[in-house]
Motif scaffolding. Sequence first.
Motif, PDB file in Angstrom:
ATOM      1  N   GLU A 276      10.387  -0.468   1.816  1.00  0.00           N
ATOM      2  CA  GLU A 276      10.211  -0.337   0.492  1.00  0.00           C
ATOM      3  C   GLU A 276       8.709  -1.607  -0.171  1.00  0.00           C
ATOM      4  OE1 GLU A 276      14.448  -2.186  -0.667  1.00  0.00           O
ATOM      5  OE2 GLU A 276      15.457  -0.046   0.095  1.00  0.00           O
ATOM      6  N   GLN A 277       9.427  -2.650   0.988  1.00  0.00           N
ATOM      7  CA  GLN A 277       7.728  -3.093   0.739  1.00  0.00           C
ATOM      8  C   GLN A 277       6.115  -2.951   0.641  1.00  0.00           C
ATOM      9  OE1 GLN A 277       8.102  -6.315  -0.137  1.00  0.00           O
ATOM     10  NE2 GLN A 277       6.017  -5.967  -0.706  1.00  0.00           N
ATOM     11  N   PHE A 278       5.830  -1.461   1.811  1.00  0.00           N
ATOM     12  CA  PHE A 278       5.077  -1.184   1.540  1.00  0.00           C
ATOM     13  C   PHE A 278       5.495  -0.433  -0.275  1.00  0.00           C
ATOM     14  CE2 PHE A 278       2.407   2.846   2.013  1.00  0.00           C
ATOM     15  CZ  PHE A 278       1.402   1.997   3.525  1.00  0.00           C
ATOM     16  N   ALA A 279       6.338   0.335  -0.237  1.00  0.00           N
ATOM     17  CA  ALA A 279       5.952   0.648  -1.474  1.00  0.00           C
ATOM     18  C   ALA A 279       5.397   0.143  -2.891  1.00  0.00           C
ATOM     19  CB  ALA A 279       7.330   1.621  -1.297  1.00  0.00           C
ATOM     20  N   ARG A 280       5.889  -0.368  -2.537  1.00  0.00           N
ATOM     21  CA  ARG A 280       6.344  -2.066  -3.926  1.00  0.00           C
ATOM     22  C   ARG A 280       4.603  -2.055  -4.024  1.00  0.00           C
ATOM     23  NH1 ARG A 280      10.813  -4.136  -3.340  1.00  0.00           N
ATOM     24  NH2 ARG A 280      10.149  -5.294  -1.423  1.00  0.00           N
ATOM     25  N   ASP A 281       3.898  -2.382  -2.748  1.00  0.00           N
ATOM     26  CA  ASP A 281       1.980  -3.071  -2.616  1.00  0.00           C
ATOM     27  C   ASP A 281       1.100  -1.810  -2.258  1.00  0.00           C
ATOM     28  OD1 ASP A 281       4.037  -5.001  -1.963  1.00  0.00           O
ATOM     29  OD2 ASP A 281       3.286  -5.324  -0.240  1.00  0.00           O
ATOM     30  N   ILE A 282       1.499  -0.807  -2.057  1.00  0.00           N
ATOM     31  CA  ILE A 282       0.888   0.233  -1.801  1.00  0.00           C
ATOM     32  C   ILE A 282      -0.279   0.724  -2.738  1.00  0.00           C
ATOM     33  CG2 ILE A 282       2.045   2.884  -1.954  1.00  0.00           C
ATOM     34  CD1 ILE A 282      -1.101   2.047   0.347  1.00  0.00           C
ATOM     35  N   TYR A 283      -0.233   0.701  -3.673  1.00  0.00           N
ATOM     36  CA  TYR A 283      -1.472   1.031  -5.781  1.00  0.00           C
ATOM     37  C   TYR A 283      -1.433   0.352  -5.878  1.00  0.00           C
ATOM     38  CZ  TYR A 283       1.515   5.531  -6.318  1.00  0.00           C
ATOM     39  OH  TYR A 283       2.824   6.603  -5.546  1.00  0.00           O
ATOM     40  N   ALA A 284      -1.208  -1.555  -5.096  1.00  0.00           N
ATOM     41  CA  ALA A 284      -2.173  -2.286  -5.521  1.00  0.00           C
ATOM     42  C   ALA A 284      -2.822  -2.794  -5.004  1.00  0.00           C
ATOM     43  CB  ALA A 284      -1.102  -3.907  -6.220  1.00  0.00           C
ATOM     44  N   THR A 285      -2.683  -2.636  -3.182  1.00  0.00           N
ATOM     45  CA  THR A 285      -3.370  -2.627  -2.524  1.00  0.00           C
ATOM     46  C   THR A 285      -5.046  -1.742  -2.650  1.00  0.00           C
ATOM     47  OG1 THR A 285      -1.651  -3.204  -1.153  1.00  0.00           O
ATOM     48  CG2 THR A 285      -3.739  -2.229   0.498  1.00  0.00           C
ATOM     49  N   LEU A 286      -4.450  -0.011  -2.823  1.00  0.00           N
ATOM     50  CA  LEU A 286      -5.534   0.838  -2.953  1.00  0.00           C
ATOM     51  C   LEU A 286      -6.653   0.233  -3.702  1.00  0.00           C
ATOM     52  CD1 LEU A 286      -3.435   4.125  -2.284  1.00  0.00           C
ATOM     53  CD2 LEU A 286      -5.780   2.917  -1.029  1.00  0.00           C
ATOM     54  N   ARG A 287      -5.673  -0.446  -4.730  1.00  0.00           N
ATOM     55  CA  ARG A 287      -6.298  -0.128  -6.571  1.00  0.00           C
ATOM     56  C   ARG A 287      -6.949  -2.404  -5.755  1.00  0.00           C
ATOM     57  NH1 ARG A 287      -5.907   0.432 -11.639  1.00  0.00           N
ATOM     58  NH2 ARG A 287      -5.088   2.333 -12.329  1.00  0.00           N
ATOM     59  N   HIS A 288      -6.887  -3.099  -5.158  1.00  0.00           N
ATOM     60  CA  HIS A 288      -7.666  -3.468  -4.787  1.00  0.00           C
ATOM     61  C   HIS A 288      -8.856  -3.973  -3.920  1.00  0.00           C
ATOM     62  CE1 HIS A 288      -8.365  -8.167  -3.755  1.00  0.00           C
ATOM     63  NE2 HIS A 288      -8.441  -7.593  -2.532  1.00  0.00           N
ATOM     64  N   TYR A 289      -8.427  -3.181  -2.411  1.00  0.00           N
ATOM     65  CA  TYR A 289      -9.952  -2.609  -2.146  1.00  0.00           C
ATOM     66  C   TYR A 289     -10.504  -1.414  -2.450  1.00  0.00           C
ATOM     67  CZ  TYR A 289      -7.614  -5.220   1.405  1.00  0.00           C
ATOM     68  OH  TYR A 289      -7.053  -6.401   1.878  1.00  0.00           O
ATOM     69  N   ASP A 290     -10.601  -0.306  -3.312  1.00  0.00           N
ATOM     70  CA  ASP A 290     -10.756   0.854  -4.320  1.00  0.00           C
ATOM     71  C   ASP A 290     -12.366  -0.580  -5.042  1.00  0.00           C
ATOM     72  OD1 ASP A 290     -12.235   2.857  -4.803  1.00  0.00           O
ATOM     73  OD2 ASP A 290     -10.351   2.764  -6.649  1.00  0.00           O
ATOM     74  N   ARG A 291     -12.225  -1.529  -4.963  1.00  0.00           N
ATOM     75  CA  ARG A 291     -13.094  -2.219  -5.875  1.00  0.00           C
ATOM     76  C   ARG A 291     -13.995  -3.391  -5.242  1.00  0.00           C
ATOM     77  NH1 ARG A 291     -10.296  -3.372 -11.499  1.00  0.00           N
ATOM     78  NH2 ARG A 291     -11.551  -4.827 -11.864  1.00  0.00           N
ATOM     79  N   LYS A 292     -13.986  -2.963  -3.383  1.00  0.00           N
ATOM     80  CA  LYS A 292     -14.461  -4.164  -3.251  1.00  0.00           C
ATOM     81  C   LYS A 292     -16.248  -3.162  -1.716  1.00  0.00           C
ATOM     82  CE  LYS A 292     -11.861  -7.204  -3.152  1.00  0.00           C
ATOM     83  NZ  LYS A 292     -12.202  -8.725  -3.992  1.00  0.00           N
ATOM     84  N   GLY A 293     -16.639  -2.423  -2.816  1.00  0.00           N
ATOM     85  CA  GLY A 293     -17.768  -1.939  -2.320  1.00  0.00           C
ATOM     86  C   GLY A 293     -17.131  -0.608  -1.288  1.00  0.00           C
ATOM     87  N   PHE A 294     -15.846  -0.215  -0.815  1.00  0.00           N
ATOM     88  CA  PHE A 294     -16.508   0.328   0.501  1.00  0.00           C
ATOM     89  C   PHE A 294     -16.921   1.439   1.087  1.00  0.00           C
ATOM     90  CE2 PHE A 294     -13.059  -3.832   1.898  1.00  0.00           C
ATOM     91  CZ  PHE A 294     -13.810  -3.714   2.718  1.00  0.00           C
ATOM     92  N   ALA A 295     -17.364   1.748   1.448  1.00  0.00           N
ATOM     93  CA  ALA A 295     -17.653   3.500   1.643  1.00  0.00           C
ATOM     94  C   ALA A 295     -16.332   4.353   2.114  1.00  0.00           C
ATOM     95  CB  ALA A 295     -19.151   3.406   3.279  1.00  0.00           C
ATOM     96  N   ALA A 296     -15.272   3.410   3.185  1.00  0.00           N
ATOM     97  CA  ALA A 296     -14.551   4.460   3.183  1.00  0.00           C
ATOM     98  C   ALA A 296     -13.295   3.498   3.297  1.00  0.00           C
ATOM     99  CB  ALA A 296     -14.740   5.395   4.081  1.00  0.00           C
ATOM    100  N   LEU A 297     -11.663   3.617   2.858  1.00  0.00           N
ATOM    101  CA  LEU A 297     -10.695   3.162   3.913  1.00  0.00           C
ATOM    102  C   LEU A 297     -10.001   3.826   4.781  1.00  0.00           C
ATOM    103  CD1 LEU A 297      -9.616   2.228  -0.827  1.00  0.00           C
ATOM    104  CD2 LEU A 297     -11.017   0.766   1.438  1.00  0.00           C
ATOM    105  N   LEU A 298      -9.610   3.520   5.171  1.00  0.00           N
ATOM    106  CA  LEU A 298      -8.676   3.982   6.724  1.00  0.00           C
ATOM    107  C   LEU A 298      -7.482   3.978   6.865  1.00  0.00           C
ATOM    108  CD1 LEU A 298     -11.847   4.197   8.704  1.00  0.00           C
ATOM    109  CD2 LEU A 298     -11.523   5.183   7.379  1.00  0.00           C
ATOM    110  N   LEU A 299      -6.647   3.931   6.939  1.00  0.00           N
ATOM    111  CA  LEU A 299      -5.375   3.849   6.528  1.00  0.00           C
ATOM    112  C   LEU A 299      -4.347   4.329   7.459  1.00  0.00           C
ATOM    113  CD1 LEU A 299      -3.114   3.048   2.966  1.00  0.00           C
ATOM    114  CD2 LEU A 299      -2.143   4.260   4.481  1.00  0.00           C
TER     115      LEU A 299
END
Length: 323
Positions: A276-299
């Motif tokens: 339930e916490q994962f579901a609450r957080d996942i979209y905000a987490t992806l949005r946050h790290y999408d702006r950080k200049g990574f070449a890839a996100l490995l989840l």
Amino acid sequence: MSTSSTSLDQALALLRAGELVGIPTETVYGLAADAGNPEAIAKIFAAKGRPADHPVIVHIAGAEQLPDWATDIPAAAWQLAEAFWPGPLTLILPRKASTPLAVTGGQDSVGVRAPAHPLTHELLKQFRGGLAAPSANQFGHVSPTTAQHVRDEFDTATLQLVLDGGPCEVGVESTIVSLIGAPKLLRPGGVPREAIETLLGIELEHHQSASSAKIRASGLLDSHYSPRTPLLTGPLAVLRAEAVERSDAGQKVLLLSFAGTAPQGVSAAVLPDDPEQFARDIYATLRHYDRKGFAALLLESPPQTPAWLAVNDRLRRAAHQRL
């Protein structure tokens, strides 16, 4: 959370004038327009870049409005509405003749739900109609779970008002159940599959694509909910090896795992181990790290258990590659 009555009045005025308003729900934020106004609905599709044949869900204040949008409503629909509305459950039913085809993507079926967020519930009560409201983001992108996420997606010329209802409590989209023919689970979400099966006393067919379900519904496309940074999912050991290989090649990558650790030289972030916490957080987490200049996100892929069904569904569609 505090939204003034002035903001609510402004939202009602805009919606009645055929304009768009960003609204909070318990699942994700929606991009709302008058569901009875095809010209207003067209503005949703234009703003999102959404294909015209991809249906949108009609949001209503409660079950008493179901006959305004659907016909031949089976007993199971009333059972489910009584048990789970207001809440994160969408019902697919036969379309009433007066329901605009712009809402249904040209189909003879319509998706309807009564959201639980108190602000939007009050908006719907005062609006006295239905609001077409897909997620308030560019089509295929990560869904928004805060008002700021919505503002990040659209300029003020497109969207004059976003009602701020705070962070979404569920964090992933509604469960979608089709009641046309045998009951089918089209999209897992905030209402667990098991709860629906227990109530109806049957086992739901689960269709993960529009082709197998023979019906188009929100969130059934193979690619959806994706960050712009390439997202790779898989077992932790495989991801760690991938992270090392990419880091050695000079790429800046992020490893998101339940352990929250990474090989030397690789950035790390921790994932919550509660579904339930994962579901609450996942979209905000992806949005946050999408702006950080990574070449890839490995989840790291979550467990393949019933409690993680909705999360795994979203990640399967969001991932650019599964290792």
